[in-house]
Design an enzyme around this catalytic site. Sequence first.
Site, PDB file in Angstrom:
ATOM      1  N   LYS A 111      -9.338 -11.097  -3.988  1.00  9.06           N
ATOM      2  CA  LYS A 111     -10.104 -10.797  -2.920  1.00  9.06           C
ATOM      3  C   LYS A 111     -11.307 -11.647  -2.482  1.00  9.06           C
ATOM      4  O   LYS A 111     -11.676 -11.453  -1.206  1.00  9.06           O
ATOM      5  CB  LYS A 111     -10.749  -9.199  -3.307  1.00  9.06           C
ATOM      6  CG  LYS A 111      -9.257  -8.433  -3.336  1.00  9.06           C
ATOM      7  CD  LYS A 111      -9.822  -6.732  -3.277  1.00  9.06           C
ATOM      8  CE  LYS A 111      -8.400  -5.984  -3.212  1.00  9.06           C
ATOM      9  NZ  LYS A 111      -8.911  -4.659  -3.377  1.00  9.06           N
ATOM     10  N   LYS A 192       1.897  -8.540  -3.193  1.00  6.32           N
ATOM     11  CA  LYS A 192       2.247  -6.982  -3.245  1.00  6.32           C
ATOM     12  C   LYS A 192       1.708  -6.435  -2.169  1.00  6.32           C
ATOM     13  O   LYS A 192       1.039  -6.938  -1.183  1.00  6.32           O
ATOM     14  CB  LYS A 192       0.997  -6.481  -4.401  1.00  6.32           C
ATOM     15  CG  LYS A 192      -0.305  -6.581  -4.207  1.00  6.32           C
ATOM     16  CD  LYS A 192      -0.792  -5.332  -5.072  1.00  6.32           C
ATOM     17  CE  LYS A 192      -2.258  -5.248  -4.487  1.00  6.32           C
ATOM     18  NZ  LYS A 192      -2.866  -3.845  -4.914  1.00  6.32           N
ATOM     19  N   LYS A 195      -2.989  -2.136   1.179  1.00  4.30           N
ATOM     20  CA  LYS A 195      -3.667  -1.559   2.401  1.00  4.30           C
ATOM     21  C   LYS A 195      -4.283  -2.636   3.353  1.00  4.30           C
ATOM     22  O   LYS A 195      -4.439  -2.412   4.377  1.00  4.30           O
ATOM     23  CB  LYS A 195      -4.653  -0.526   2.003  1.00  4.30           C
ATOM     24  CG  LYS A 195      -4.100   0.777   1.239  1.00  4.30           C
ATOM     25  CD  LYS A 195      -5.288   1.646   1.074  1.00  4.30           C
ATOM     26  CE  LYS A 195      -5.287   2.098  -0.679  1.00  4.30           C
ATOM     27  NZ  LYS A 195      -6.006   1.568  -1.431  1.00  4.30           N
TER      28      LYS A 195
HETATM   29  N1  AQP Z   1       2.147  -2.612  -4.246  1.00  3.19           N
HETATM   30  C1  AQP Z   1       1.606  -1.755  -5.209  1.00  3.19           C
HETATM   31  N2  AQP Z   1       2.774  -1.233  -5.966  1.00  3.19           N
HETATM   32  C2  AQP Z   1       2.570  -0.257  -6.906  1.00  3.19           C
HETATM   33  N3  AQP Z   1       1.367   0.277  -6.986  1.00  3.19           N
HETATM   34  C3  AQP Z   1       0.342  -0.293  -6.214  1.00  3.19           C
HETATM   35  N4  AQP Z   1      -0.773   0.057  -6.048  1.00  3.19           N
HETATM   36  C4  AQP Z   1      -1.612  -0.442  -5.168  1.00  3.19           C
HETATM   37  N5  AQP Z   1      -0.646  -1.270  -4.643  1.00  3.19           N
HETATM   38  C5  AQP Z   1       0.485  -1.142  -5.245  1.00  3.19           C
HETATM   39  C6  AQP Z   1      -1.550   1.179  -6.842  1.00  3.19           C
HETATM   40  O1  AQP Z   1      -2.157   2.418  -6.119  1.00  3.19           O
HETATM   41  C7  AQP Z   1      -3.127   2.984  -6.654  1.00  3.19           C
HETATM   42  C8  AQP Z   1      -4.382   2.958  -5.717  1.00  3.19           C
HETATM   43  O2  AQP Z   1      -4.699   1.663  -5.388  1.00  3.19           O
HETATM   44  P1  AQP Z   1      -6.129   1.161  -5.062  1.00  3.19           P
HETATM   45  O3  AQP Z   1      -6.389   2.121  -3.850  1.00  3.19           O
HETATM   46  O4  AQP Z   1      -6.975   1.563  -6.475  1.00  3.19           O
HETATM   47  O5  AQP Z   1      -6.153  -0.100  -4.549  1.00  3.19           O
HETATM   48  P2  AQP Z   1      -5.375  -1.253  -4.825  1.00  3.19           P
HETATM   49  O6  AQP Z   1      -4.861  -1.363  -6.101  1.00  3.19           O
HETATM   50  O7  AQP Z   1      -6.232  -2.660  -4.630  1.00  3.19           O
HETATM   51  O8  AQP Z   1      -4.429  -1.254  -3.787  1.00  3.19           O
HETATM   52  P3  AQP Z   1      -4.023  -1.787  -2.421  1.00  3.19           P
HETATM   53  O9  AQP Z   1      -3.022  -0.907  -1.570  1.00  3.19           O
HETATM   54  O10 AQP Z   1      -3.880  -3.305  -2.492  1.00  3.19           O
HETATM   55  O11 AQP Z   1      -5.566  -1.730  -1.675  1.00  3.19           O
HETATM   56  P4  AQP Z   1      -6.604  -2.622  -1.119  1.00  3.19           P
HETATM   57  O12 AQP Z   1      -5.867  -3.277  -0.291  1.00  3.19           O
HETATM   58  O13 AQP Z   1      -7.601  -1.805  -0.514  1.00  3.19           O
HETATM   59  O14 AQP Z   1      -7.171  -3.502  -2.157  1.00  3.19           O
HETATM   60  C9  AQP Z   1      -3.405   2.143  -7.913  1.00  3.19           C
HETATM   61  O15 AQP Z   1      -2.976   2.614  -9.132  1.00  3.19           O
HETATM   62  C10 AQP Z   1      -2.693   0.921  -7.838  1.00  3.19           C
HETATM   63  O16 AQP Z   1      -2.404   0.102  -9.047  1.00  3.19           O
END
Ligand code: AQP
Length: 327
Positions: A111, A192, A195
Amino acid sequence: MNRVFSGVQPTGDIHIGNYLGAIRNFVKLQDEADCFFCVVDLHAVTVPQDPKILRQKTLEVATLYFAVGIDPQKSTVFVQSAVPAHAELAWMLQCITYFGELGRMTQFKDKSGGKENVSVGLFTYPTLMAADILLYQTDVVPVGQDQKQHLELSRDLAQRFNQRYGETFRVPEPFIGEIGAKVMALDDPAKKMSKSAGNPNNRIDLLDDARTVQKKIARAVTDSGSEVRYAPEDKPGIANLMSIYSSLSGETMVQIEERYQGKGYGNFKGDLTELLNAELGGIQSRYQELQESGKVLQFLEEGAARALAVAERTLNVVKERMGFKYF
Ligand code: AQP
């Protein structure tokens, strides 16, 4: 009864990776454990946020929690910033966390992209996550694969604190599902689904309408050839779509391969679109009803009161152990 805690950041549109990797498991766990599910808005501000949009997205995530089936009578659902103990414990844990430990976190490296002008909060985010979990004396944390490293830090910090100050925290275990634990991006199966990815074709959002889902699946990167075969190394695009299909239908990879033998990608993508739209359609109509009911804020207020009581109990013990208790 086991205690469960998990959270989702209100940083964008919730996608099927968040759902299949984490949120769907929350629903299953609430019947067998004492569950705390949080919208982690303090984590969201580790990168710049527009306050109005942050508030709107926080309520959206909370509404989605209820729309997918989290029951406010069975589970404690709340917003992180409504419970000040999270930020307070995070500071105390930061003081026993090593700089090197945080520097090794792969999510920070991804990030921050090696830039200097990222917030200190982005660097210390895993310590806040540890505070979230440890405050509730959590046994089990349902998360996607990407959070495994952060969870290991939470375990290390619990053990370190217990060793220095005496038994205080339960040491949590991750709960990572077998299928859907890492849903990859539709436009690039090497990354992966996320969001915050710039391209919305990276993901299927839980609130995408049927036409958008159809277009995104039609555009999803596949591989040369036309055989529906599960081979993550050779055919990462189709393997990712098969994992999504399997998570939704409950079929094994072998069953899916048999079903689409000689039928090509078009047929498979059409059926996957139908599966997705059936799942999302149900979630979206409950989302709509919840929005119209105006009950979400009330559920969150009740959840915050329950969370506050549990969190304060742990924080009081921590303060006593660290020498911060005078009255
Ligand atoms: N691609 C994914 N596949 C499976 N699980 C996922 N999680 C996130 N991306 C995937 C799981 O969703 C939960 C919530 O995630 P988060 O909001 O804590 O943020 P993150 O892990 O950083 O997810 P994102 O979507 O990639 O958000 P941004 O882009 O904001 O960083 C967690 O349990 C995570 O493991």
